[in-house]
Design a protein around this motif. Structure first.
Motif, PDB file in Angstrom:
ATOM      1  N   VAL A  32       8.172   5.358  -5.013  1.00 38.73           N
ATOM      2  CA  VAL A  32       7.480   5.747  -6.241  1.00 38.73           C
ATOM      3  C   VAL A  32       6.122   6.324  -5.861  1.00 38.73           C
ATOM      4  O   VAL A  32       5.334   5.671  -5.168  1.00 38.73           O
ATOM      5  N   ASN A  33       5.871   7.551  -6.318  1.00 41.65           N
ATOM      6  CA  ASN A  33       4.611   8.234  -6.021  1.00 41.65           C
ATOM      7  C   ASN A  33       3.727   8.195  -7.263  1.00 41.65           C
ATOM      8  O   ASN A  33       3.980   8.905  -8.248  1.00 41.65           O
ATOM      9  N   PHE A  34       2.701   7.346  -7.221  1.00 47.10           N
ATOM     10  CA  PHE A  34       1.804   7.170  -8.353  1.00 47.10           C
ATOM     11  C   PHE A  34       0.578   8.074  -8.218  1.00 47.10           C
ATOM     12  O   PHE A  34       0.133   8.391  -7.103  1.00 47.10           O
ATOM     13  N   THR A  35       0.017   8.438  -9.366  1.00 46.52           N
ATOM     14  CA  THR A  35      -1.247   9.163  -9.404  1.00 46.52           C
ATOM     15  C   THR A  35      -2.126   8.536 -10.472  1.00 46.52           C
ATOM     16  O   THR A  35      -1.682   8.333 -11.611  1.00 46.52           O
ATOM     17  N   GLY A  36      -3.363   8.179 -10.108  1.00 43.86           N
ATOM     18  CA  GLY A  36      -4.281   7.596 -11.071  1.00 43.86           C
ATOM     19  C   GLY A  36      -5.019   6.404 -10.514  1.00 43.86           C
ATOM     20  O   GLY A  36      -5.121   6.224  -9.287  1.00 43.86           O
ATOM     21  N   SER A  37      -5.524   5.566 -11.407  1.00 44.07           N
ATOM     22  CA  SER A  37      -6.243   4.347 -11.017  1.00 44.07           C
ATOM     23  C   SER A  37      -5.426   3.139 -11.438  1.00 44.07           C
ATOM     24  O   SER A  37      -5.219   2.915 -12.638  1.00 44.07           O
ATOM     25  N   ALA A  38      -4.960   2.381 -10.464  1.00 43.07           N
ATOM     26  CA  ALA A  38      -4.113   1.215 -10.747  1.00 43.07           C
ATOM     27  C   ALA A  38      -4.964   0.028 -11.178  1.00 43.07           C
ATOM     28  O   ALA A  38      -6.106  -0.128 -10.733  1.00 43.07           O
ATOM     29  N   GLY A  39      -4.389  -0.825 -12.009  1.00 43.96           N
ATOM     30  CA  GLY A  39      -5.067  -2.043 -12.426  1.00 43.96           C
ATOM     31  C   GLY A  39      -4.926  -3.130 -11.384  1.00 43.96           C
ATOM     32  O   GLY A  39      -4.579  -2.878 -10.224  1.00 43.96           O
ATOM     33  N   GLN A  40      -5.175  -4.363 -11.789  1.00 42.59           N
ATOM     34  CA  GLN A  40      -5.120  -5.470 -10.852  1.00 42.59           C
ATOM     35  C   GLN A  40      -3.689  -5.751 -10.391  1.00 42.59           C
ATOM     36  O   GLN A  40      -2.724  -5.498 -11.095  1.00 42.59           O
ATOM     37  N   SER A  41      -3.584  -6.278  -9.159  1.00 39.61           N
ATOM     38  CA  SER A  41      -2.313  -6.742  -8.585  1.00 39.61           C
ATOM     39  C   SER A  41      -1.295  -5.623  -8.426  1.00 39.61           C
ATOM     40  O   SER A  41      -0.089  -5.817  -8.619  1.00 39.61           O
ATOM     41  N   PHE A  42      -1.743  -4.435  -8.059  1.00 36.14           N
ATOM     42  CA  PHE A  42      -0.826  -3.330  -7.770  1.00 36.14           C
ATOM     43  C   PHE A  42       0.025  -3.691  -6.554  1.00 36.14           C
ATOM     44  O   PHE A  42      -0.479  -4.077  -5.513  1.00 36.14           O
ATOM     45  N   GLY A  43       1.345  -3.611  -6.696  1.00 39.21           N
ATOM     46  CA  GLY A  43       2.249  -3.927  -5.585  1.00 39.21           C
ATOM     47  C   GLY A  43       2.393  -5.414  -5.316  1.00 39.21           C
ATOM     48  O   GLY A  43       2.818  -5.805  -4.227  1.00 39.21           O
ATOM     49  N   ALA A  44       2.079  -6.267  -6.299  1.00 38.91           N
ATOM     50  CA  ALA A  44       2.185  -7.711  -6.082  1.00 38.91           C
ATOM     51  C   ALA A  44       3.633  -8.124  -5.829  1.00 38.91           C
ATOM     52  O   ALA A  44       4.543  -7.675  -6.528  1.00 38.91           O
ATOM     53  N   PHE A  45       3.853  -8.948  -4.807  1.00 37.70           N
ATOM     54  CA  PHE A  45       5.164  -9.499  -4.434  1.00 37.70           C
ATOM     55  C   PHE A  45       6.208  -8.398  -4.189  1.00 37.70           C
ATOM     56  O   PHE A  45       7.403  -8.614  -4.377  1.00 37.70           O
ATOM     57  N   LEU A  46       5.762  -7.242  -3.735  1.00 37.87           N
ATOM     58  CA  LEU A  46       6.646  -6.086  -3.579  1.00 37.87           C
ATOM     59  C   LEU A  46       7.725  -6.357  -2.535  1.00 37.87           C
ATOM     60  O   LEU A  46       7.440  -6.745  -1.407  1.00 37.87           O
ATOM     61  N   SER A  47       8.987  -6.136  -2.923  1.00 40.07           N
ATOM     62  CA  SER A  47      10.131  -6.452  -2.067  1.00 40.07           C
ATOM     63  C   SER A  47      10.372  -5.393  -1.001  1.00 40.07           C
ATOM     64  O   SER A  47       9.983  -4.224  -1.156  1.00 40.07           O
ATOM     65  N   LYS A  48      11.072  -5.806   0.038  1.00 43.86           N
ATOM     66  CA  LYS A  48      11.450  -4.903   1.111  1.00 43.86           C
ATOM     67  C   LYS A  48      12.343  -3.791   0.567  1.00 43.86           C
ATOM     68  O   LYS A  48      13.240  -4.032  -0.241  1.00 43.86           O
ATOM     69  N   GLY A  49      12.099  -2.574   1.040  1.00 38.43           N
ATOM     70  CA  GLY A  49      12.866  -1.420   0.584  1.00 38.43           C
ATOM     71  C   GLY A  49      12.159  -0.604  -0.467  1.00 38.43           C
ATOM     72  O   GLY A  49      12.613   0.476  -0.840  1.00 38.43           O
ATOM     73  N   VAL A  50      11.005  -1.114  -0.972  1.00 34.61           N
ATOM     74  CA  VAL A  50      10.230  -0.402  -1.989  1.00 34.61           C
ATOM     75  C   VAL A  50       8.943   0.126  -1.360  1.00 34.61           C
ATOM     76  O   VAL A  50       8.224  -0.616  -0.688  1.00 34.61           O
ATOM     77  N   THR A  51       8.660   1.410  -1.569  1.00 30.20           N
ATOM     78  CA  THR A  51       7.418   2.014  -1.100  1.00 30.20           C
ATOM     79  C   THR A  51       6.639   2.529  -2.293  1.00 30.20           C
ATOM     80  O   THR A  51       7.145   3.360  -3.064  1.00 30.20           O
ATOM     81  N   PHE A  52       5.434   2.012  -2.479  1.00 31.55           N
ATOM     82  CA  PHE A  52       4.522   2.480  -3.517  1.00 31.55           C
ATOM     83  C   PHE A  52       3.438   3.318  -2.855  1.00 31.55           C
ATOM     84  O   PHE A  52       2.675   2.815  -2.021  1.00 31.55           O
TER      85      PHE A  52
END
Length: 631
Positions: free
Chosen positions: A410-430
């Motif tokens: 997932v390709n994000f653009t902007g300003s992320a809030g708190q806990s961006f990518g929290a507990f992110l599982s294997k196989g997911v790229t932020f």
């Protein structure tokens, strides 16, 4: 928790409580994923309450996904505000694997949660955990103390489903003797205040109240209900039914009945059975029914908060007893019509419309069949805890093994809030082009987080903050690359993630037990405080890093080992590849000049443990070679 008591005792508790529809608590320290699978006879060894304590040991996406309650342990009744310490001699291979640490290395839990410094921070963690398991309730464990009613009100406003008031008489024999004797208060003194405060502020109907701390009988439960509780916790009493003889030597690893030990010889002496605990709980329930019948009460809800049915025992002539005044303890708050005095409605956690539900829908093919997907998304600072619910769906199906690398991008653009990518599982790229708030990668569970400045940005990344405080708190696996500076407490309690950042604030790598941290720029003070595992590589062009590093538990080594050099170079190359970092590009172009200016931060106890493990491995190979030769 697993570590304080043996695996056999822990599993027996879980089986018994699951049989009767109760909940056993995992305690701090994670849980073996094998326990999430039912036994052939239908018994379930899974602890239905998963605890999240300050050390975040073993808190992964899979751990959080397999329960129906997640408990935030703010403090423990028997040692309020002290944190915890599991001695190295109790950290065997089994515990080390579950806690993502190294056998033989001590494990330290910080006194506070470093992502909770206000009620608002607590509300954020509650929100994080609800996103990490949408089907679980979130509870908060507090201790019996003066003023706890105000904190309980904050817990209710923070959207927790349950608040636990823990009494000072509980806890294992591993608690410090000074705390056992002098800290904490009885649950009776701490329970009435939260109930009265919650009723007075019309908050009681939206939250359940639980208490514990040497509860033994149905009468204890009845008194607790009359003072405001509707759930009751048992610790010592339950262990006694399984064979505990109260030797008070839990910290020595020599429990003679195999309850509170990790020693294989002692564990063989454990003779407890789930049937014992089930019978005990039925006895407690029957006694409570007798008390209810004597009061003319049919249901527990009718009993909650009826402190007017309590009175001080007569006929006690002791001079101290004559001065006791229970008026405030027995006070019954007058309520307006419609104000509930027991739990009647569910909390609205505010998770129905989070960004993750859109991500889950777009990644549906990847979750169901492992088919790679990639898509773009905008993000705002009101989008909090992005990635947690997506990881929940992956963890429920695939566990910590997750998906193949980059299955979901997932390709994000902007300003992320708190806990961006929290507990992110294997196989997911932020991958985020922009910046983010606090708690990036909290509990990272194998995923990859990339944050870089926009291509047209005029700021200098090595001089500007791109993420907030407490990034990668409790991370267990995965990678993270940040094209800019991080705030305070970067990588605190990291136990497995590999990360590169271009500068950090104070307390970096605090209490770290595993993983690799690379800092390509300036650091704040108190680097590596309490660091007992993992490795850090720090760029130190001014040769003054020793003035900012806490040398209590670590050594500073030059970069001479090939393994260290290869690891560092690979991570810097990855940093350039993923973020386009100008600092990384310059370093790789001048590698021979830059490399000697790096310093390796190596925990002393970790070095010793690795050496012992290497010696054992070499001896095993020699023995195997001798056997082959003789054959």
């Amino acid at each position: 928790s697993f570590g304080s008591i043996s695996a056999e005792a822990h599993e027996t508790l879980a089986i018994a409580m699951n049989r009767i529809g109760g909940r056993s608590n995992s305690g701090e320290g994670g849980e073996d994923p094998e326990r999430f699978k039912p036994l052939p006879n239908g018994d379930n060894r899974c602890s239905m309450t998963k605890q999240v304590a300050s050390g975040r040991f073993g808190v992964t996406a899979e751990y959080l996904a397999n329960c129906n309650e997640i408990q935030i342990k703010i403090a423990q009744g028997a040692k309020p505000g002290e944190g915890g310490h599991l001695p190295g001699h109790k950290v065997n291979a089994e515990i080390a694997e579950v806690r993502n640490s190294t056998p033989g290395v001590s494990l330290i839990s910080p006194p506070p949660h470093h992502d909770i410094y206000s009620i608002e921070d607590l509300a954020q963690l509650i929100f994080d955990l609800k996103n990490a398991n949408p089907n679980a309730h979130v509870s908060v464990k507090l201790v019996s103390e003066a003023g706890v009613g105000t904190i309980a009100a904050g817990v209710a406003k923070g959207k927790a489903s349950l608040v636990l008031i823990s009494g000072g008489d509980g806890g294992t024999g591993a608690s410090p003797l000074s705390s056992i004797k002098h800290a904490g208060m009885p649950w009776e003194l701490g329970l009435s205040e939260p109930h009265q405060t919650l009723v007075k502020n019309d908050l009681r109907s939206r939250i359940r109240v639980q208490t514990d701390g040497q509860m033994r009988t149905g009468r204890d439960c009845a008194i607790a209900a009359l003072l405001g509780a509707e759930e009751f916790g048992f610790g010592t009493g339950a262990l006694i039914t399984l064979g505990c003889v109260m030797m008070r030597k839990c910290q020595l690893n020599t429990c003679p009945v195999g309850v509170a030990t990790q020693d294989e010889r002692c564990r063989k002496r454990f003779t407890g059975s789930p049937d014992f605990l089930v019978n005990y709980m039925y006895f407690v329930a029957n006694e409570m029914r007798e008390v209810m019948a004597s009061l003319g009460i049919r249901t527990l809800n009718e009993m909650v908060g009826r402190s007017d049915l309590l009175k001080k025992r007569d006929g006690i002539d002791h001079w101290k007893a004559s001065t006791l005044d229970f008026a405030r303890l027995f006070h019954k708050v007058k309520t307006a019509e419609g104000v509930g005095i027991y739990h009647q409605q569910e909390q609205d956690y505010g998770t129905d419309n989070v960004l993750d539900w859109t991500l889950v829908e777009k990644a549906k093919d990847a979750i169901e069949s492992g088919k790679p997907v990639e898509f773009d998304s905008g993000i705002r600072n009101t989008d909090r805890t992005v990635g947690a619910t997506l990881s929940y769906h992956i963890a429920k199906k695939y566990g910590n093994a997750g998906l193949a690398e980059d299955t979901i991008k997932v390709n994000f653009t902007g300003s992320a809030g708190q806990s961006f990518g929290a507990f992110l599982s294997k196989g997911v790229t932020f991958s985020l082009t922009g910046d983010s708030n606090d708690y990036v990668g909290k509990g990272l569970s194998g995923g990859r987080v990339i944050i870089r400045v926009p291509a047209d940005a005029t700021i200098e990344p090595t001089e500007n903050v791109i993420i907030g405080n407490v990034a990668l708190y409790g991370a267990t696996a995965g990678e993270a690359y940040f094209n800019g500076l991080a705030g305070e407490r970067f990588c605190i309690r990291n136990s497995g993630a590999k990360t590169v950042v271009e500068g950090v604030g104070d307390h970096c790598c605090e209490y770290m037990t595993g993983g690799v941290t690379v800092v390509l720029g300036e650091t704040g003070v108190n680097f590596a405080a309490g660091m007992s595992g993992g490795v850090a590589y720090v760029y130190d062009p001014h040769q003054d890093f020793d003035l900012r590093c806490n040398l209590g538990m670590v050594d500073l080594d030059p970069m001479t080992e090939k393994e260290d050099i290869d690891t560092l170079r690979t991570l810097v190359e990855n940093h350039l590849k993923f973020t386009g970092s100008k600092r990384a590009e310059w370093m790789l172009a001048n590698w021979d000049t830059v490399l000697p200016l790096f310093v390796k931060v190596m925990p002393i106890e970790y070095r010793r443990a690795l050496g012992q493990m290497k010696t054992i491995e070499l001896n095993a190979r020699k023995t195997e070679a001798e056997v082959v030769k003789q054959a």
